[in-house]
Motif scaffolding. Structure first.
Motif, PDB file in Angstrom:
ATOM      1  N   ASN A  31       0.095  32.708   8.776  1.00 52.11           N
ATOM      2  CA  ASN A  31       1.335  32.063   8.379  1.00 52.11           C
ATOM      3  C   ASN A  31       2.400  31.849   9.446  1.00 52.11           C
ATOM      4  O   ASN A  31       2.255  32.583  10.357  1.00 52.11           O
ATOM      5  N   THR A  48       9.904  33.124   8.473  1.00 55.67           N
ATOM      6  CA  THR A  48      11.093  33.262   9.081  1.00 55.67           C
ATOM      7  C   THR A  48      11.490  34.738   9.325  1.00 55.67           C
ATOM      8  O   THR A  48      11.391  35.606   8.456  1.00 55.67           O
ATOM      9  N   GLN A  83      16.375  38.753   3.909  1.00 55.39           N
ATOM     10  CA  GLN A  83      16.111  37.484   3.245  1.00 55.39           C
ATOM     11  C   GLN A  83      16.880  37.237   2.042  1.00 55.39           C
ATOM     12  O   GLN A  83      17.383  36.073   1.704  1.00 55.39           O
ATOM     13  N   SER A 100      17.990  28.335   1.241  1.00 54.07           N
ATOM     14  CA  SER A 100      17.675  27.199   2.181  1.00 54.07           C
ATOM     15  C   SER A 100      17.467  27.634   3.640  1.00 54.07           C
ATOM     16  O   SER A 100      17.135  26.911   4.407  1.00 54.07           O
ATOM     17  N   THR A 114      15.528  30.313   4.641  1.00 57.23           N
ATOM     18  CA  THR A 114      14.274  30.358   4.843  1.00 57.23           C
ATOM     19  C   THR A 114      13.293  29.175   4.935  1.00 57.23           C
ATOM     20  O   THR A 114      13.174  28.513   4.043  1.00 57.23           O
ATOM     21  N   LYS A 163      10.301  27.145   4.913  1.00 61.59           N
ATOM     22  CA  LYS A 163       8.972  27.293   3.956  1.00 61.59           C
ATOM     23  C   LYS A 163       7.973  26.545   4.742  1.00 61.59           C
ATOM     24  O   LYS A 163       8.310  25.355   5.494  1.00 61.59           O
ATOM     25  N   THR A 164       6.900  27.202   4.589  1.00 62.34           N
ATOM     26  CA  THR A 164       5.592  26.645   5.091  1.00 62.34           C
ATOM     27  C   THR A 164       4.544  26.500   4.113  1.00 62.34           C
ATOM     28  O   THR A 164       4.668  27.061   2.947  1.00 62.34           O
ATOM     29  N   ARG A 165       3.634  25.543   4.297  1.00 56.11           N
ATOM     30  CA  ARG A 165       2.562  25.569   3.148  1.00 56.11           C
ATOM     31  C   ARG A 165       1.163  25.089   3.783  1.00 56.11           C
ATOM     32  O   ARG A 165       1.540  24.252   4.924  1.00 56.11           O
ATOM     33  N   LYS A 193       8.583  23.028   6.130  1.00 56.32           N
ATOM     34  CA  LYS A 193       9.433  22.322   5.514  1.00 56.32           C
ATOM     35  C   LYS A 193      10.744  22.697   5.679  1.00 56.32           C
ATOM     36  O   LYS A 193      11.226  23.566   5.146  1.00 56.32           O
TER      37      LYS A 193
END
Length: 730
Positions: free
Chosen positions: A56, A59, A113, A119, A121, A123-125, A193
């Motif tokens: 992954n 952050t 966190q 906002s 953090t 985000k990944t997918r 993202k």
């Protein structure tokens, strides 16, 4: 020992800077990364960074920097990107959150966190993309069917596996995608993202007619002056005020004015979001200033802009529930924790922490003045505060004029006792509103088959579904799963009947039978929406409702007006809880309800109970506060409960009961090696052994010394690798 991130990186290269990074994962360790040369002069302690972690991208938060390699002959992964120019966290805030993490054995990265707007953090997918081999297969017609359709759609743009499952609705799609990956036709990659960048728009104070405040009598002024002596001395000190809400708030306002004159910031914690509007309105009316209101119900944009206002120093005061403890306010000189007895301050989901203890840690870090306030202070805090001269008991000056009585339900037939009926009838005839409390939801605790005893349970929790007759619903009180009720048994076809344990709807029906001409409304969880609650309270204030019925949460609504007649039904239900604080919670509940009685000779307060001799109920109604605390302290000393010990509740949870039961039993072996004086209760099933599909096993550890408890918890966290929550009481 801190961890390290191994992988392609700096080994053999001339990397001269290394960063220790806290990650938002449920592990109590930090990780080391190499800092690329291009970031060497830009990276700072307290900034956010984008780092690889396993498969992954996360952050992370830089908590230290060093030019010496933390490990020998170990290849470290590199930081991929700096997400800030200036630090998101000050050194003081990092020190405070580290102490909070250590105190509650929570993940430091998770605490950092949740202290930031969502906002912040990145985000990944995971998405699927077509490889060159896949493109060739598609062009040459070497694939067909669903495989061809997948390749065709992925040539347009990458998609997640979830989207593809929703798109094709085909069984075995996951297996097909795995085979396509093995053949080299497609591959997975992480996609970032990034949030939109928002500019800070300053909130301007609206013109207001300031109100002069002459509400401090001699006793309140003396209390405020004693506390003000400690303000601005750059030394931590704490105080406890036991007083009614109006008196506490008068003192708070005086202290806030003094702190602002001294150029100090204020952190004001309240237990519920609903309390903050009134606090903010009072603050603006009396001081003409804007405060920042930080809480979880703000939209993502609102939360980010509010956070920035606090970070830049524009807001002089931060108000909010427990999450406001983690706001970036600096130069804090005054920390106020109002209604400190409220359990809403305890966050039990990960990362777990008690904002009341957190407020003390933050005030110590900032060398600020800490003020706790409550009409019925928690037993532990009161016991500790009475040992010094910083406890102010302003309840003694209160003179109760209204009538009070305890009704023994065993001597009366029916749900409504005769004294309760007579009291309500008298008020209805005088056109005075009636306020009633009954702390039990729905119509009945369950439905049960009249023939085979079948009872519907929650599909994800080991609890019976509460029956709501008006809504024709069965609702789980833990996960809130709901389904339509049914009156025919699915097992044998016989009729379903309400089970034992009647709820508020039964009481409401009884009231309508006895007072058919009266306008009766009820407020209780799951059955009434938030907007409906507010409308009902407004109608009650306007005299459009004769009888208002609610659960304990009704007493937490700050706009609820006082009444000439207040009744409470069966407060002893709290005493059935497996909780050493059950006696105090019952006492507090009755006291909370009493605050809504108009203090004159014509007003009346009635308690209907099957336990009229309970010391919690008796002392609460008679307002013999000192006797209650003496009784409670004596019981806790005898049983070795806090404040005469430190107690940790460990909750092991997971899908596989056999696994978590085994891990919880291992705890006994882990702690056998120690010579510390600790007492272990369990392992056993938690009072509710399954919630949201996860089985739960509980262990209680007690010790008279915090150091012994810390030793035990340290061993458990290090050696028992499974999902768990740790709650600490002192």
């Amino acid at each position: 020992m801190d961890g390290y991130a191994e992988g392609d990186g700096c080994f053999g290269q001339k990397m001269s800077l290394f960063a220790e990074v806290a990650l938002p994962i449920p592990l109590r360790k930090n990780f080391w990364y190499a800092v690329p040369d291009k970031y060497g002069k830009k990276i700072k302690k307290g900034i956010r960074v984008l780092v690889p972690f396993r498969k992954n991208l996360l952050t992370g938060y830089v908590i230290s920097l060093t030019s010496e390699a933390p490990f020998e002959n170990i290849e470290l992964k590199e930081i991929l990107e700096l997400l800030d120019t200036d630090p998101a966290f000050s050194s003081s805030f990092l020190s405070f959150t580290q102490r909070l993490s250590d105190y509650y054995y929570s993940s430091w990265g998770e605490i950092l966190q949740i202290s930031l707007p969502p906002s912040y953090t990145v985000k990944t997918r995971a998405v699927l993309i077509v490889c060159e081999k896949g493109k060739k297969f598609l062009n040459k017609g070497l694939c067909r069917g669903l495989e061809r359709e997948v390749l065709q759609i992925l040539t347009n743009r990458p998609y997640t596996e979830t989207y593809l499952r929703r798109k094709f609705k085909a069984g075995g799609l996951s297996s097909l995608l795995s085979r396509m990956e093995e053949k080299g036709l497609i591959k997975r990659q992480r996609e970032l993202k990034r949030p939109l960048k928002r500019e800070l728009s300053a909130k301007k104070s609206s013109p207001a007619q300031l109100e002069m405040d002459y509400s401090l009598d001699s006793t309140l002024k003396e209390t405020a002056d004693r506390i003000k002596e400690a303000l601005g001395k750059s030394d931590f000190s704490s105080f406890l005020i036991a007083a009614a809400k109006e008196k506490r708030e008068s003192i708070y306002m005086d202290l806030i004015k003094e702190a602002m004159v001294s150029g100090l910031k204020i952190l004001f914690l309240v237990p519920e979001i609903e309390f903050t509007d009134r606090i903010l309105n009072e603050f603006e009316k009396k001081l003409g200033e804007n405060a920042a209101f930080l809480h979880s119900r703000l939209s993502e944009k609102q939360r980010e802009l509010t956070w920035k206002r606090i970070k830049t120093g524009e807001a002089k005061m931060v108000v909010g529930p427990r999450s406001a403890l983690l706001s970036p306010v600096e130069n804090v000189g005054l920390v106020i924790v109002d209604e400190e007895q409220d359990d809403s301050y305890y966050q039990k989901e990960s990362p777990a922490y008690d904002a009341r203890i957190g407020a003390r840690l933050r005030a110590e870090q900032e060398k600020a003045v800490l003020v706790y306030g409550s009409e019925s202070p928690s037993v532990g805090l009161l016991y500790k505060s009475q040992k010094n001269d910083r406890f102010f008991d302003l309840n003694k000056s209160r003179k109760t004029r209204f009538k009070r009585d305890i009704i023994d339900s065993r001597k009366h037939a029916g749900l409504l006792s005769q004294p309760m009926k007579d009291g309500i009838k008298k008020r209805i005839e005088k056109k005075e509103p009636v306020l009633l409390f009954f702390n039990r939801q729905g119509y009945a605790s369950s439905l049960v088959c009249s023939r085979c005893d079948y009872t519907p349970k929650c599909r994800d929790c080991e609890v019976l579904l509460t029956y709501y007759k008006k809504e024709k619903k069965l609702i789980c009180r833990y996960c809130h799963h709901s389904e339509s009720s049914f009156m025919q048994c699915p097992e044998c076809g016989a009729g379903m009947v309400p089970g034992s344990g009647f709820g508020m709807e039964v009481l409401e029906e009884e009231l309508k039978k006895n007072f058919p001409e009266s306008r009766i409304k009820s407020i209780h969880k799951f059955a009434v929406k938030k907007t409906q609650e507010e409308e009902i309270v407004k109608d009650y204030k306007k005299g459009k409702i004769d009888i208002l019925l609610g659960t304990q949460m009704l007493s937490h609504m700050p706009e609820l007006p006082i009444s000439c007649f207040v009744g409470i039904f069966y407060p002893e239900s709290i005493l059935r809880l497996a909780d050493f604080r059950a006696g105090y919670k019952t006492f507090r509940y009755v006291r909370e309800v009493m605050t809504f009685v108009k203090n004159d000779r014509d007003s009346e307060f009635l308690v209907q109970t099957y336990l009229p001799n309970s010391y919690s109920i008796h002392y609460a109604v008679s307002e013999n506060i000192s006797s209650f605390y003496e009784h409670e302290i004596r019981n806790r000393r005898l049983m070795g409960y806090p404040p005469f010990s430190f107690l940790a509740e460990l909750l092991f949870y997971g899908r596989d009961l056999r696994s978590i039961a085994g891990k919880s039993r291992k705890l006994l072996d882990v702690l056998k090696s120690g010579k510390n004086h600790i007492e272990i209760l369990g392992p056993s099933f938690a009072p509710v052994k399954k919630v949201r599909g996860r089985s739960r096993v509980q262990v209680i550890i007690k010790s008279k010394e915090r150091s012994a408890l810390d030793w035990a918890l340290g061993k458990i966290v290090k050696e028992i690798r499974t999902k768990k929550s740790i709650f600490i009481y002192e």
